[in-house]
Design a protein around this motif. Structure first.
Motif, PDB file in Angstrom:
ATOM      1  N   LEU A  51      55.871 -11.718 -27.252  1.00  0.00           N
ATOM      2  CA  LEU A  51      54.686 -12.556 -27.062  1.00  0.00           C
ATOM      3  C   LEU A  51      54.320 -12.662 -25.584  1.00  0.00           C
ATOM      4  O   LEU A  51      53.141 -12.630 -25.229  1.00  0.00           O
ATOM      5  N   ASN A  92      46.315  -9.744 -24.576  1.00  0.00           N
ATOM      6  CA  ASN A  92      45.395 -10.770 -25.074  1.00  0.00           C
ATOM      7  C   ASN A  92      44.019 -10.688 -24.430  1.00  0.00           C
ATOM      8  O   ASN A  92      42.994 -10.773 -25.121  1.00  0.00           O
ATOM      9  N   GLY A 104      42.341 -16.024 -25.271  1.00  0.00           N
ATOM     10  CA  GLY A 104      43.294 -16.625 -24.351  1.00  0.00           C
ATOM     11  C   GLY A 104      44.716 -16.414 -24.835  1.00  0.00           C
ATOM     12  O   GLY A 104      44.961 -15.981 -25.963  1.00  0.00           O
ATOM     13  N   ASN A 105      45.669 -16.756 -23.983  1.00  0.00           N
ATOM     14  CA  ASN A 105      47.067 -16.535 -24.339  1.00  0.00           C
ATOM     15  C   ASN A 105      47.522 -17.393 -25.514  1.00  0.00           C
ATOM     16  O   ASN A 105      48.342 -16.951 -26.324  1.00  0.00           O
ATOM     17  N   PHE A 106      46.997 -18.624 -25.606  1.00  0.00           N
ATOM     18  CA  PHE A 106      47.391 -19.473 -26.739  1.00  0.00           C
ATOM     19  C   PHE A 106      46.888 -18.883 -28.053  1.00  0.00           C
ATOM     20  O   PHE A 106      47.657 -18.742 -29.017  1.00  0.00           O
ATOM     21  N   THR A 107      45.610 -18.522 -28.091  1.00  0.00           N
ATOM     22  CA  THR A 107      45.039 -17.943 -29.307  1.00  0.00           C
ATOM     23  C   THR A 107      45.722 -16.624 -29.650  1.00  0.00           C
ATOM     24  O   THR A 107      46.058 -16.359 -30.811  1.00  0.00           O
ATOM     25  N   MET A 110      50.708 -11.258 -22.514  1.00  0.00           N
ATOM     26  CA  MET A 110      49.997 -12.169 -21.623  1.00  0.00           C
ATOM     27  C   MET A 110      49.619 -11.523 -20.298  1.00  0.00           C
ATOM     28  O   MET A 110      49.020 -12.168 -19.439  1.00  0.00           O
ATOM     29  N   THR A 134      48.737 -15.676 -28.864  1.00  0.00           N
ATOM     30  CA  THR A 134      50.103 -15.933 -29.322  1.00  0.00           C
ATOM     31  C   THR A 134      50.120 -16.396 -30.766  1.00  0.00           C
ATOM     32  O   THR A 134      50.936 -15.936 -31.580  1.00  0.00           O
ATOM     33  N   MET A 135      49.213 -17.311 -31.118  1.00  0.00           N
ATOM     34  CA  MET A 135      49.147 -17.796 -32.497  1.00  0.00           C
ATOM     35  C   MET A 135      48.781 -16.676 -33.466  1.00  0.00           C
ATOM     36  O   MET A 135      49.325 -16.572 -34.567  1.00  0.00           O
TER      37      MET A 135
END
Length: 384
Positions: A187, A262, A268-271, A191, A273-274
């Motif tokens: 993950l 990403n 973004g990194n959060f999206t 990034m 990653t999810m």
């Protein structure tokens, strides 16, 4: 971002195996199987060998058919039927190969000649087919001649990845929570831009599936072999295929190739990653569901499953030939009946490329005997 200009999955698609696992995994071979024993010596050949489990050979046979079919469907994506099936196959066909590869790598070490087999059965085919595909493309007038061992061409990325995963095996065997560490590592790799050398994003991104295979035990697969699991697996796959058709026009196909960071997907990194966590979970569920449908006994195709690396590396020449000659542009192919016919032909081609005549003809490239390259194996000293 530095990505290769070579053909990608979006055009004529990528592959996964493993099936090089058939040649390099430490799974014991039955008498008559291709290859040598771990130590490669007469004494090793004389030791009693366990029979191959036909369940895994059957799984690899059907998995390679998915690979060949998926690569054919990549050229028919303007047909909704083909597009949905293609995305569904790509969600789990390479994770399946990689999990099985990891499972049979549980006892891999640098001892006993296994590192030599890694070189001859993975490293050498990588070099041979990297050159072969590059020349094939050049002779067809598609690209300037470019041969780079650092930039995997077309299907060869999997051999490159397998080589690195195998080398890392002793590390994962020493870690308390290997799957969690591998997943976090994967993950984090998305990034930032790691470049295109060795197709590194895909190598690291798919690593958790290999580590998952390392952590699995025989009893986990016994659960999937139970008769009660079969209808559940069929229902899961049917639901997954239906769900794919619902979302196929609302997601980028780059997600299923596991090769783009990403920001390259405009998230973004959060999206990101999810999304990748969800894809990892879905792939694992689909792999398990697929395995519930695999025949457990020995069938006519079981022995073919031991040679899926041949089909994996050779079918690309057929698909590229159809591309070079313009056959993929035929109108009849871009219809639902045409999709069915193409998939049927893919099954036939994938099967033929695993047969003994092909294996005998191409063994020099995929399972070369290169004892002249290595120094004699040192036998462990006996304690008195």
């Amino acid at each position: 971002m530095s990505y290769s200009t070579r053909p990608s999955e979006a055009g004529t698609a990528e592959t996964e195996q493993p099936s090089s696992t058939d040649q390099v995994a430490p799974e014991p071979r039955a008498p008559g199987d291709a290859g040598t024993t771990a130590s490669g010596g007469p004494a090793a050949a004389a030791r009693p060998q366990r029979r191959r489990d036909p369940f895994f050979d059957n799984a690899k046979y059907f998995a390679i058919l998915l690979v060949v079919a998926g690569h054919c469907l990549a050229n028919l994506l303007n047909v909704p039927m083909a597009k949905g099936l293609y995305i569904f196959i790509y969600m789990f066909h390479m994770p399946l190969f990689i999990v099985v590869t990891g499972y049979f790598s549980r006892n891999w070490t640098f001892a006993g000649g296994k590192a030599r087999k890694l070189i001859t059965n993975v490293g050498v085919p990588y070099v041979v087919f990297e050159i072969a595909y590059s020349l094939y493309d050049w002779l067809a007038g598609r690209n300037d001649l470019e041969i780079s061992m650092l930039n995997p061409y077309y299907l060869t990325w999997f051999l490159c990845a397998l080589f690195m995963w195998r080398l890392s095996t002793p590390v994962w065997q020493q870690i308390r929570w290997p799957l969690a560490v591998a997943l976090v590592f994967a993950l984090l790799s998305y990034m930032s831009d790691l470049g295109g050398t060795f197709d590194i994003h895909r190598v690291i991104g798919l690593l958790p599936f290999y580590v998952l295979g390392l952590t699995l035990k025989p009893h986990h697969f016994e659960l999937l072999k139970r008769p009660a699991a079969r209808p559940i697996g069929a229902a899961v796959l049917a639901a997954g295929l239906g769900g794919t058709y619902l979302v196929m026009n609302h997601m980028s196909r780059e997600w299923i190739y596991w090769r783009t960071p990403n920001f390259g997907l405009d998230v973004g990194n959060f999206t990101g990653t999810m999304m990748r966590l969800a894809m990892f979970a879905c792939a694992c569920v689909f792999v398990a569901a697929f395995l519930t449908l695999i025949p457990r006994g020995h069938h006519w195709f079981s022995r073919l499953g031991a040679y899926t690396l041949y089909a994996y590396l050779l079918h690309g020449f057929v698909i590229r030939l159809l591309d070079f000659t313009g056959w993929w542009g035929a109108d009849w192919m871009h219809t639902p009946p045409g999709v069915v016919i193409v998939v049927g032909c893919a099954v036939v081609v994938g099967t033929l490329l695993c047969t003994p005549p092909v294996v005998r003809t191409m063994r020099w490239a995929l399972e070369p005997k290169m004892t002249w390259v290595f120094t004699p194996l040192r036998r462990p000293a006996r304690s008195r």
